[in-house]
Design a protein around this motif. Structure first.
Motif: not given
Length: 199
Positions: A123-145
């Protein structure tokens, strides 16, 4: 060089020639010459090559998740070689994922400390992000893949970084920087003042 290539190519058996032609890079070579209009003398010659398979502007490159997973496994950082590899393997078409119990339990007896430390690192290194409005759901950095359509990638980029994904803006900035090197110091100062007024 070209003659040597032709001779070597002609000496190959017919089957190998066909295989070689299949894998040769296709494109267009453009030769531009500057000619003096009065004397007819050639002043300069410029050769440019453009590939047939050039990436369309505003699209992402095609990437292979299995290859990225293989690269992450080589990292010495546990968060990357374990958690990021899991994330890449489980994301859906919107780059969303969640951690299942089986994966969390794979961290062993100190799972809570290790799991949360690794998640915090990503999270700190911006590999993944918290999904707003969803608990325990994340998104992978769009620039990575990202494997979905470009409009979804643009939406996700705006969600993750809080700004529009604007390739045109970056292109224009590079053009302005190039042209600014030709300006005098006074003109550069005026340009800076004008830009500050625009903010």
């Amino acid at each position: 060089m070209n003659e040597e290539f032709k001779k070597a190519n002609e000496s190959l058996p017919a089957e190998e020639k066909e295989q070689l032609q299949k894998y040769q890079k296709k494109g267009i070579t453009k030769i531009t010459q500057s000619v003096d209009q009065q004397s007819g003398e050639i002043l300069s010659t410029e050769t440019t090559y453009s590939s047939e398979k050039k990436r369309v502007k505003g699209t992402f490159g095609i990437s292979d998740p299995e290859e990225i997973i293989r690269l992450t496994r080589q990292s010495k950082i546990r968060a990357i070689n374990t958690m990021l590899a899991y994330v890449i393997d489980t994301i859906d078409w919107n780059n969303e994922f969640s951690f299942d119990k089986k994966f969390i339990n794979s961290y062993g007896e100190h799972k809570s400390d290790r799991f949360f430390t690794d998640r915090k690192y990503l999270l700190e290194n911006k590999y993944i992000f918290n999904k707003p409005g969803k608990k325990n759901r994340f998104t992978l950095n769009v620039n990575l893949l990202f494997r979905g359509p470009i409009y979804k990638a643009a939406e996700l980029y705006e969600e993750q970084f809080g700004e529009e994904m604007n390739q045109d803006s970056k292109l224009e900035l590079s053009k302005i920087k190039k042209k600014a090197t030709k300006l005098s110091k006074e003109d550069i100062k005026k340009l800076i003042e004008d830009l500050q007024k625009m903010l």
